[in-house]
Design an enzyme around this catalytic site. Sequence first.
Site, PDB file in Angstrom:
ATOM      1  N   HIS A 235       4.624   7.801  -3.995  1.00  0.00           N
ATOM      2  CA  HIS A 235       3.426   7.562  -4.803  1.00  0.00           C
ATOM      3  C   HIS A 235       2.181   8.113  -4.115  1.00  0.00           C
ATOM      4  CE1 HIS A 235       0.511   5.657  -7.393  1.00  0.00           C
ATOM      5  NE2 HIS A 235       0.016   4.933  -6.412  1.00  0.00           N
ATOM      6  N   SER A 236       1.300   8.743  -4.894  1.00  0.00           N
ATOM      7  CA  SER A 236      -0.023   9.160  -4.433  1.00  0.00           C
ATOM      8  C   SER A 236       0.049   9.989  -3.142  1.00  0.00           C
ATOM      9  CB  SER A 236      -0.905   7.917  -4.249  1.00  0.00           C
ATOM     10  OG  SER A 236      -2.249   8.259  -4.067  1.00  0.00           O
ATOM     11  N   TYR A 237      -0.547   9.495  -2.030  1.00  0.00           N
ATOM     12  CA  TYR A 237      -0.514  10.237  -0.780  1.00  0.00           C
ATOM     13  C   TYR A 237       0.900  10.336  -0.215  1.00  0.00           C
ATOM     14  CZ  TYR A 237      -1.991  12.066   3.730  1.00  0.00           C
ATOM     15  OH  TYR A 237      -2.149  12.876   4.837  1.00  0.00           O
TER      16      TYR A 237
END
Length: 360
Positions: A243-245
């Site tokens: 997820h995300s980073y």
Amino acid sequence: MQVLLRLLQYAKQAPAGHFRGLIRLPEVVATATLTLATFSVRMASSEERTYPTTLEGFGYGFNDEGRLRQIDQETGKLTDRIFDYQVYTSLSENQAHYEALGDVITEYVYQRLEEKEGLKKLYLPDDVAREEATFIFSTKEKLDRPKKLLVLIHGSGVVRAGQWARSLIINDCLDSGTQIPYVNKARELGYEVLLLNTNDNYRTVEGTRKSIRGSRNPTEHAATVLEKYILASQPESVAIVAHSYGGVVTVELAQKYPEFFKRKVFAVGFTDSVHASSLVPEALKKIARNWVTAKDPLDTPLTITKHDIPRHSAGHTKHEMTSYSCMSALFEFLESRYKQFQALGDVAEPENKKSKGDDL
């Protein structure tokens, strides 16, 4: 502050008329006294404020639906009242209170992963005192040639192993904010699971803040886990959800371990990843998909740049909700990729068997 104290003391002791024509004594005394009082109150609030170490101490608990609710002070039972951010009149104190509650929730999730979900803590490094090490969670204490291994990588910030978004745990529920639904679904499908802890990079030892060896930053942590636990377990196949980073971390792993990704990683599911498309290895584009925020229905193919991973709608417009909202589509993708991996005996996807939306 010492200068202000001396000025106030001198102003009170000076002979009458001493400051005439220079400053007005009453205003000096009043201003200095008010400033000192304000400073004292702020110092007291920041230095003396202590926070509970349990959810119950904060006056909260999770109900049967996994939603955080206030505890009635008289009966000790959970109510329907939701989290209240406005506890103090000071914005900074409210934020400090929220962060302290968040730290307690992190410990709550850790405890739940072990006691209710049956996961095991694996320490990094394992040759130091546990207080000086970080840890990850695994469905088994010792992984040995897992047939299917799923690796979960959260985003940046305050989240730790087992979490997608602390704000969702507090304001929505455990299902949307934690990785527990992914663990349970993966187990149903025959996966062993590893939960990385990429943001846990420091420990305070004898009053000194020190980096954790092998986990000084998210990518180093992930690389250490890959070498110590994943490669060492000799998995038959591996899937990653990031997820995300966590997407940035995964891309960097793919750059650093191209042969491992080519031979063992059959699928990567990104959820609103923030990676740079120009850095994505070609091999990763063939086995990955990124579910991003969009108003379109879940799994709708979206346009992408020439060099990026295929993008599909996560079925939600909030970044932090993407992992939970796209879970069904993401696991369908993983299972589809796994069937191809089994049939081909290789993780590389043939040109004539592209997934839906890969041509966008």
